[in-house]
Design an enzyme around this catalytic site. Structure first.
Site, PDB file in Angstrom:
ATOM      1  N   GLU A  15       0.867  -1.172   0.000  1.00 40.23           N
ATOM      2  CA  GLU A  15       0.000   0.000   0.000  1.00 40.23           C
ATOM      3  C   GLU A  15       0.902   1.219   0.000  1.00 40.23           C
ATOM      4  OE1 GLU A  15      -2.869   0.128   3.104  1.00 40.23           O
ATOM      5  OE2 GLU A  15      -4.113  -1.419   2.153  1.00 40.23           O
ATOM      6  N   ASP A  23      -5.877   9.020  10.452  1.00 41.17           N
ATOM      7  CA  ASP A  23      -4.573   8.556  10.904  1.00 41.17           C
ATOM      8  C   ASP A  23      -4.175   9.064  12.268  1.00 41.17           C
ATOM      9  OD1 ASP A  23      -3.767   8.784   7.535  1.00 41.17           O
ATOM     10  OD2 ASP A  23      -3.579   6.941   8.692  1.00 41.17           O
ATOM     11  N   TYR A  52     -11.180  -4.180   2.908  1.00 38.58           N
ATOM     12  CA  TYR A  52     -10.246  -3.825   3.970  1.00 38.58           C
ATOM     13  C   TYR A  52     -11.056  -3.688   5.258  1.00 38.58           C
ATOM     14  CZ  TYR A  52      -6.298  -1.193   6.046  1.00 38.58           C
ATOM     15  OH  TYR A  52      -5.245  -0.766   6.824  1.00 38.58           O
TER      16      TYR A  52
END
Lengths: 374, 281
Positions: free
Chosen positions: B49, B60, B174
């Site tokens: 990735e 994040d 995912y």
């Protein structure tokens, strides 16, 4: 997404709930001090020799700004949803204070995210939040201002989504926030419309409001959107000048983009990275703007202009000396635009400008700008 | 069959989970990224990735925030990231997924982004802040260019969402292991196995698990019930601590090799147990 869906459903349910509206109106009146006056600024009008200028006195609300209209609404919503913990982002600190205020009033835990740079320039508001029982979380990532505080609040929300309500302060962010914040702030425009019809027996020619995220502007403008003859002017922060790149005018200087969950005008560089903004008014220092306001601009309903830091300071002095009202630096941007607009209009014209907040919080900043040492 | 599908098919035959490391493009600079990509492949990564840095990475945690900030200090652009990717592609067939936020892709122009990404050798795109409900515009171009548009699911995803993602997703799903943001964790949620099997009952797509995986033991555990383990922050931290371009690439390779070894061992153990069971039965 599930958190947003849950919020959307909860709000849809309450939107038509009479008891909820009654409760909200009750707190707006008894706690926030509404209805706010629509005040005819006689000396300012005389000085500018043009349109009649009315000030919508949101500065007279509890906590000193329009922010409380929204925080009362959202905390009632949070309570209905059974959330125990409230988080919020804040730039100038006004939304943080308004959130901490209602969290104290309703007995919920409260954490406010604030950029490190903003913490430094608004230390009085930081103290107020703590005195109100909130925890202030200093954000030192990114540019350390409002957008970074919002990033951190979003991170916290996705981590604690089950027991936490994220109380966004403006008409930005993911759906349904732009809608529900606009709905809660619309009390401003609904009152103003009633009031101006009573005083002038006609609708205004112009509505003017400063634009950071856009909540006070949408609050004033929204109830007049269908009134075709009423023109609307949003005033952004030109900072050190639109051409310098040191400003926060998302609509005038930005491009379409996606920030914090909605598509709107965003200040960005050639790579789509969000730009750092600058304004003397911390509450306008945001690189985005509410999507609905962007839409109204694109379809021509709302015009946009900007005022620089210097013009905002001058407008602060002007209003203080002529009317004995010290506006917040954010609101001073709207006054600056009115100072340019009013002389160009006929004397029977009517301008309603949103005085979104009072200037106590800005006295040190204004003083420093004018060379005063404290 | 594209590279992502081919890789999952190959690994499925070996009953082995994929290891997909994540690195931020341009951290600390693109030359280092090129070295790291080569090291990751040599160390046994099954896919990579490649993170496209963004100024406001709301999904994040601090590790990848720092990583993005470092990368953005240089003259970073999608154009340059594609150049490095093309260079890497000259000698590599490993599946590559571009991982990032919507605004930089949107600003570049979605059609142009997908075309240039495909030309540079990318196989998939994962746009963290683009929910499937809003993905029609991007999906139109990823489909046109043969790129897999990969979607996220998480512990808060209800059955309708699982169905929606199963229907729209390509390549793999995912599964975000935590209710939260990226960042290495000491321990993973014990309920992950049943969460993943819930998703598995709704889809035939491979399922990769990410967020928080930081040790070989965790990667091995994930490999027991997921088709891929995605490792981001722990690797980014390892690279952050190492010094110099070669040093960083070497550290990245050693870390990833350790993870892959653990996954392979777990796979062999399962095979032995199955063989024993068959022999007895």
């Amino acid at each position: 997404m599930p958190a947003l869906t849950e919020l959307e459903r909860a709000y849809a349910g309450l939107r038509r709930d009479r008891a909820f509206h009654k409760e909200w109106a009750h707190y707006l009146h008894e706690y926030a001090g509404r209805e706010t006056p629509l005040y005819f600024a006689e000396r300012l009008t005389q000085k500018l020799r043009g349109a009649k200028i009315y000030l919508k006195r949101e500065d007279l609300c509890h906590t000193g700004a329009h922010k409380i209209n929204n925080t009362i609404g959202q905390i009632l919503l949070a309570r209905r949803m059974g959330k125990k913990r409230i988080i919020a982002e804040t730039g100038a600190g006004q939304h943080g204070v308004a959130t901490a205020t209602v969290a104290a009033r309703f007995g919920l835990t409260c954490e406010i995210f604030m950029g490190k740079e903003d913490v430094a320039r608004q230390s009085l508001n930081v103290f107020r939040m703590k005195l109100l029982g909130a925890e202030v979380r200093v954000v030192d990532s990114g540019s350390q201002t409002l957008k970074d505080a919002m990033n951190e609040a979003l991170r916290d929300w996705v981590t604690h989504v089950r027991d936490t309500y994220y109380l966004i302060g403006s008409v930005a962010g993911p759906h349904p926030y732009p809608m529900l914040v606009r709905d809660f702030q619309s009390v401003i425009g609904r009152e103003a419309r009633r009031q101006i019809l009573k005083k002038e027996r006609r609708l205004p020619d112009y509505l003017v409001a400063c634009v950071g995220g856009g909540s006070n502007a949408m609050g004033l403008f929204y109830p007049f959107v269908s009134d075709q003859g009423v023109k609307m002017l949003g005033v952004e922060a030109a900072g050190q000048g639109l051409r310098t790149g040191k400003h926060a005018a998302s609509i005038l200087g930005g491009e379409m983009g996606v920030l914090h969950g909605s598509k709107s005008y965003v200040l960005q560089n050639g790579q789509g990275q969000i730009r750092e903004t600058h304004s003397i008014a911390a509450g306008l220092d945001y690189p985005g703007v509410g999507p609905e306001l962007s839409y109204l601009r694109d379809c021509g309903r709302v015009q946009f202009t900007a005022a620089t830091d210097t013009e905002a300071i001058a407008a602060t002095q002007l209003l203080a000396e002529l009317e004995g009202i010290i506006p917040a630096l954010e609101s001073a941007h709207a006054i600056a635009a009115v100072a340019r607009l009013a002389p160009r209009l006929a004397k029977q014209s009517v301008i309603v400008v949103n005085l979104s907040g009072r200037g106590d919080k800005d006295m040190i900043t204004v003083g420093q700008h004018l060379g005063v040492e404290f | 069959m594209n590279r992502i599908q081919a890789k999952f098919a190959e690994l499925k035959k070996r009953r082995e989970a994929a290891l997909i490391p994540f690195v931020t493009a341009g951290d600390p600079d693109l030359q280092t990224t090129l070295k790291i990509l080569r090291a990751l492949e040599a160390a046994g990564a099954d896919g990579i990735e490649l993170g496209v840095p963004f100024s406001d990475p709301t999904a994040d945690g601090p590790t990848i925030q720092r990583s993005s900030e470092r990368a953005l200090r240089n003259e970073l652009s999608l154009r340059r990231i594609f150049d490095v990717l093309s260079q890497f592609r000259q000698k590599s067939q490993i599946p590559i997924i571009l991982f990032g936020y919507f605004n930089p892709f949107f600003h570049y122009g979605l059609a142009k982004f997908c075309r240039d990404a495909a030309r540079a050798g990318a196989d998939g795109v994962l746009c963290v802040d683009l929910p499937p409900e809003e993905s029609a515009e991007l999906k139109r171009w990823t489909d046109a260019e043969g790129l897999d548009l990969i979607f996220l699911l998480s512990p808060t995803s209800g059955p309708e969402r699982v169905k929606l993602v199963a229907q729209k997703g390509r390549g793999f799903i995912y599964y975000v292991s935590v209710t939260g943001v990226t960042g290495a964790r000491h321990s993973l949620d014990g309920g992950l196995r049943s969460q993943v099997s819930r998703v598995r009952s709704a889809t035939s797509l491979p399922i990769g698990v990410g967020f928080g995986i930081s040790t070989p033991k965790q990667a091995a555990w994930i490999s027991e019930f997921a088709d891929a383990a995605v490792v981001g922050s722990a690797l980014v931290e390892t690279i952050e601590r190492a010094k110099g371009r070669s040093g960083k690439a070497r550290a990245a390779g050693i870390f990833v090799a350790g993870l892959k070894r653990a996954i392979k061992r777990a796979s062999k153990r399962r095979d032995r147990q199955n063989n024993l069971r068959e022999a007895r039965g």
